[in-house]
Design a protein around this motif. Structure first.
Motif, PDB file in Angstrom:
ATOM      1  N   MET A  78       0.844  -1.193   0.000  1.00 45.79           N
ATOM      2  CA  MET A  78       0.000   0.000   0.000  1.00 45.79           C
ATOM      3  C   MET A  78       0.878   1.241   0.000  1.00 45.79           C
ATOM      4  N   SER A  79       0.369   2.300  -0.586  1.00 45.00           N
ATOM      5  CA  SER A  79       1.082   3.582  -0.605  1.00 45.00           C
ATOM      6  C   SER A  79       0.840   4.318   0.714  1.00 45.00           C
ATOM      7  N   ASN A  80       1.633   5.363   0.946  1.00 44.16           N
ATOM      8  CA  ASN A  80       1.425   6.192   2.140  1.00 44.16           C
ATOM      9  C   ASN A  80       0.028   6.794   2.139  1.00 44.16           C
ATOM     10  N   GLU A  81      -0.463   7.191   0.973  1.00 40.43           N
ATOM     11  CA  GLU A  81      -1.797   7.775   0.878  1.00 40.43           C
ATOM     12  C   GLU A  81      -2.867   6.754   1.272  1.00 40.43           C
ATOM     13  N   GLN A  82      -2.710   5.518   0.829  1.00 40.24           N
ATOM     14  CA  GLN A  82      -3.664   4.466   1.201  1.00 40.24           C
ATOM     15  C   GLN A  82      -3.611   4.200   2.702  1.00 40.24           C
ATOM     16  N   LEU A  83      -2.411   4.189   3.265  1.00 38.80           N
ATOM     17  CA  LEU A  83      -2.263   3.970   4.704  1.00 38.80           C
ATOM     18  C   LEU A  83      -2.860   5.127   5.496  1.00 38.80           C
ATOM     19  N   ASP A  84      -2.690   6.355   4.993  1.00 33.62           N
ATOM     20  CA  ASP A  84      -3.308   7.522   5.641  1.00 33.62           C
ATOM     21  C   ASP A  84      -4.828   7.355   5.675  1.00 33.62           C
ATOM     22  N   ALA A  85      -5.394   6.886   4.580  1.00 33.34           N
ATOM     23  CA  ALA A  85      -6.851   6.700   4.499  1.00 33.34           C
ATOM     24  C   ALA A  85      -7.319   5.620   5.480  1.00 33.34           C
ATOM     25  N   VAL A  86      -6.545   4.541   5.624  1.00 29.53           N
ATOM     26  CA  VAL A  86      -6.897   3.478   6.580  1.00 29.53           C
ATOM     27  C   VAL A  86      -6.839   4.030   8.002  1.00 29.53           C
ATOM     28  N   GLU A  87      -5.776   4.798   8.305  1.00 34.51           N
ATOM     29  CA  GLU A  87      -5.663   5.400   9.641  1.00 34.51           C
ATOM     30  C   GLU A  87      -6.885   6.266   9.965  1.00 34.51           C
ATOM     31  N   LYS A  88      -7.285   7.077   9.000  1.00 36.09           N
ATOM     32  CA  LYS A  88      -8.407   7.985   9.220  1.00 36.09           C
ATOM     33  C   LYS A  88      -9.717   7.209   9.379  1.00 36.09           C
ATOM     34  N   ARG A 105       4.437   1.072   8.638  1.00 33.40           N
ATOM     35  CA  ARG A 105       4.280   1.676   7.308  1.00 33.40           C
ATOM     36  C   ARG A 105       5.277   1.070   6.316  1.00 33.40           C
ATOM     37  N   GLU A 106       6.500   0.905   6.746  1.00 33.26           N
ATOM     38  CA  GLU A 106       7.524   0.316   5.864  1.00 33.26           C
ATOM     39  C   GLU A 106       7.117  -1.092   5.449  1.00 33.26           C
ATOM     40  N   ALA A 107       6.658  -1.893   6.401  1.00 33.87           N
ATOM     41  CA  ALA A 107       6.224  -3.260   6.086  1.00 33.87           C
ATOM     42  C   ALA A 107       5.038  -3.248   5.134  1.00 33.87           C
ATOM     43  N   TYR A 108       4.062  -2.392   5.394  1.00 27.64           N
ATOM     44  CA  TYR A 108       2.880  -2.339   4.535  1.00 27.64           C
ATOM     45  C   TYR A 108       3.207  -1.798   3.141  1.00 27.64           C
ATOM     46  N   ARG A 109       4.209  -0.912   3.044  1.00 30.72           N
ATOM     47  CA  ARG A 109       4.605  -0.392   1.727  1.00 30.72           C
ATOM     48  C   ARG A 109       5.393  -1.422   0.927  1.00 30.72           C
ATOM     49  N   THR A 110       6.199  -2.231   1.608  1.00 32.15           N
ATOM     50  CA  THR A 110       7.107  -3.133   0.896  1.00 32.15           C
ATOM     51  C   THR A 110       6.588  -4.567   0.750  1.00 32.15           C
ATOM     52  N   VAL A 111       6.221  -5.220   1.861  1.00 29.43           N
ATOM     53  CA  VAL A 111       5.752  -6.614   1.768  1.00 29.43           C
ATOM     54  C   VAL A 111       4.240  -6.707   1.703  1.00 29.43           C
ATOM     55  N   GLY A 112       3.548  -5.656   2.126  1.00 26.21           N
ATOM     56  CA  GLY A 112       2.089  -5.641   2.058  1.00 26.21           C
ATOM     57  C   GLY A 112       1.424  -6.248   3.271  1.00 26.21           C
TER      58      GLY A 112
END
Length: 193
Positions: free
Chosen positions: A108-118, A129-136
């Motif tokens: 996921m991108s940082n923008e997608q992670l921001d949306a999940v956080e919100k 965030r690093e794990a979600y951006r790289t391995v998913g």
């Protein structure tokens, strides 16, 4: 864990002892050996371990099928390869003791992670965030489903199982059985070499 698609080794977490111990008890009793992965959703999760529908009217649960109080640990999160317990929408977010899933997820991108956080009122650490951006993974499940382990060897098994032909609901056309064996510390050390 052995399947028709191959095998993997799962390491269990001490941080969620009730879920870990429940899983070990079921593995020792060979409970999972009579079950399958009945729901395979590529890019989300591979779910199994529940041979009977919990929701069939009039169906009596087997003794090993019960609810287990949630054990949420902020440092355990739903990155790819994590193993957790399934549940329904019960208010206590208690786990169904015999239903397990392996996270497939996707980066996921940082923008997608921001949306999940919100949306889910969460906060991801930089490591998450690093794990979600790289391995998913599946970050929206964090702190809502109890994680008790992760694949420590053979993570490619996820791709092999996710490639199985399924119907629209994610049910595989050919059963994906599982056989679980508890390794001693010595066996685990040898297997991880």
């Amino acid at each position: 864990m052995e399947t028709p698609q191959g095998s993997c080794i799962i390491g269990l977490y001490d941080e969620t002892p009730h879920h870990r111990d429940n899983f070990i008890k079921l593995v020792k009793s060979k409970y999972f050996d009579a079950t399958t992965f009945n729901r395979i959703l590529k890019g989300f999760v591979i779910q199994g371990g529940d041979p009977d529908s919990l929701y069939e009217k009039g169906h009596k649960l087997k003794p090993e099928q019960k609810w287990l109080a949630a054990e949420f640990v902020p440092t355990l999160y739903h990155r790819r390869g994590v193993v957790a317990m399934g549940r329904d929408v019960n208010p206590a977010e208690a786990s169904f003791t015999t239903q397990i899933y392996i996270v497939d997820g996707k980066p996921m991108s940082n923008e997608q992670l921001d949306a999940v956080e919100k949306k889910y009122h969460q906060h991801f650490s930089e490591a998450q965030r690093e794990a979600y951006r790289t391995v998913g993974g599946t970050p929206f499940l964090d702190q809502h489903y109890t994680i008790f382990g992760e694949i420590v060897k053979g993570i490619d098994l996820i791709d092999k199982i996710a490639a199985v032909k399924v119907d629209k609901a994610g049910n595989p056309e050919t059963p994906v059985w599982m056989k679980l064996t508890l390794l001693t510390p010595k066996q685990a050390t040898q297997a991880l070499k």
